[in-house]
Design an enzyme around this catalytic site. Structure first.
Site, mmCIF file in Angstrom:
data_model
loop_
_atom_site.group_PDB
_atom_site.id
_atom_site.type_symbol
_atom_site.label_atom_id
_atom_site.label_comp_id
_atom_site.label_asym_id
_atom_site.label_seq_id
_atom_site.Cartn_x
_atom_site.Cartn_y
_atom_site.Cartn_z
ATOM 1 N N HIS A 16 0.765 -1.139 0.005
ATOM 2 C CA HIS A 16 0.122 -0.041 -0.068
ATOM 3 C C HIS A 16 0.848 1.315 0.048
ATOM 4 O O HIS A 16 2.114 1.260 0.261
ATOM 5 C CB HIS A 16 -0.959 -0.179 1.230
ATOM 6 C CG HIS A 16 -0.167 0.056 2.412
ATOM 7 N ND1 HIS A 16 0.582 1.191 3.210
ATOM 8 C CD2 HIS A 16 0.194 -1.184 3.208
ATOM 9 C CE1 HIS A 16 1.093 0.911 4.181
ATOM 10 N NE2 HIS A 16 0.714 -0.605 4.448
ATOM 11 N N ARG A 44 -5.706 1.596 4.447
ATOM 12 C CA ARG A 44 -4.620 1.930 3.665
ATOM 13 C C ARG A 44 -4.669 1.010 2.440
ATOM 14 O O ARG A 44 -4.209 1.612 1.360
ATOM 15 C CB ARG A 44 -3.142 1.973 4.566
ATOM 16 C CG ARG A 44 -3.101 0.777 5.074
ATOM 17 C CD ARG A 44 -1.994 0.868 6.288
ATOM 18 N NE ARG A 44 -1.133 -0.140 6.848
ATOM 19 C CZ ARG A 44 -1.799 -0.707 7.937
ATOM 20 N NH1 ARG A 44 -3.215 -0.545 8.145
ATOM 21 N NH2 ARG A 44 -1.310 -1.879 8.480
ATOM 22 N N GLU A 94 -2.109 -7.392 7.431
ATOM 23 C CA GLU A 94 -1.189 -7.123 8.082
ATOM 24 C C GLU A 94 -1.124 -8.147 9.534
ATOM 25 O O GLU A 94 -2.245 -8.595 9.806
ATOM 26 C CB GLU A 94 -0.905 -5.801 8.396
ATOM 27 C CG GLU A 94 0.713 -5.773 9.147
ATOM 28 C CD GLU A 94 1.848 -6.073 8.223
ATOM 29 O OE1 GLU A 94 2.186 -7.396 8.341
ATOM 30 O OE2 GLU A 94 2.532 -5.352 7.623
#
Length: 203
Positions: free
Chosen positions: A8, A58, A82
């Site tokens: 990102h 994001r 993540e």
């Protein structure tokens, strides 16, 4: 058959990342727009048919810029998030240090979870499984190739270790992974391999 993996765009500094839902900075939005423009201008080279991204803000913002440039709707899923840092997600660094002193990704034991989150071994297993499932879908032609996957630095780092058949832990060296860089994985004969690393565009 290829998978193009993208980190990102730049997000806000000063906060713990992980499962934070904080978005991109202006720089990150511009990086994402430039990447979308580049992929549109080189559409014949990349031949992207499918776009997938993590559903964290994001990554979604980055993906949507690319989706708009290529006119391809994306799928946003929790599979590619993540590391789950639980209660620390999106917390100011100073606040995290006060409430959870010394707790960082690389200070955890492999089977010890973040408060309210996951452990490094669970994170590794989750990402390895997501990648195997993606490859299976592509090979069974249940998904159109080539795929663009928008995700996170920690995720991409694990993918390198998986594809290069290297042992991974949360204290292992980190591969160079810049914001909106492209990492190309390809099916060569009977296995997947790394074809190109950390290609930066739009500069």
């Amino acid at each position: 058959m290829k998978i193009y993996v993208v980190r990102h765009g730049a997000d806000e500094e000063g906060y713990r990342g992980g499962w934070s839902q904080r978005g991109l900075t202006e720089t990150g939005v511009n990086q994402s727009k430039m990447l979308g423009k580049y992929l549109h201008e080189h559409a014949g080279q990349y031949d992207i048919q499918t776009i997938i991204s993590s559903d964290l803000q994001r990554a979604v913002q980055t993906s949507k810029e690319i989706e708009a440039a290529l006119n391809i709707p994306g799928s946003h899923t929790s599979d590619w998030r993540e590391m789950n840092n639980g209660e620390l997600a999106g917390m100011l660094h100073a606040e995290a240090e006060e409430k959870y002193p010394g707790i960082y990704f690389n200070t955890l034991e492999m089977h010890t979870a973040f408060p309210g989150g996951e452990s490094p071994i669970h994170f590794y297993t989750r990402i390895k499984s997501a990648f195997q499932n993606l490859c299976t879908q592509l090979e069974a032609k249940k998904m159109k190739s080539n795929v663009l996957l928008v995700t996170h630095g920690g995720v991409i780092n694990i993918l390198y270790y998986v594809l290069l058949n290297q042992e991974w832990s949360n204290t292992s060296s980190f591969y160079t992974i810049h914001n909106t860089s492209i990492h190309t994985f390809g099916k060569m004969k009977d296995s997947w391999s790394v074809l190109d690393t950390n290609r930066e565009v739009g500069k």
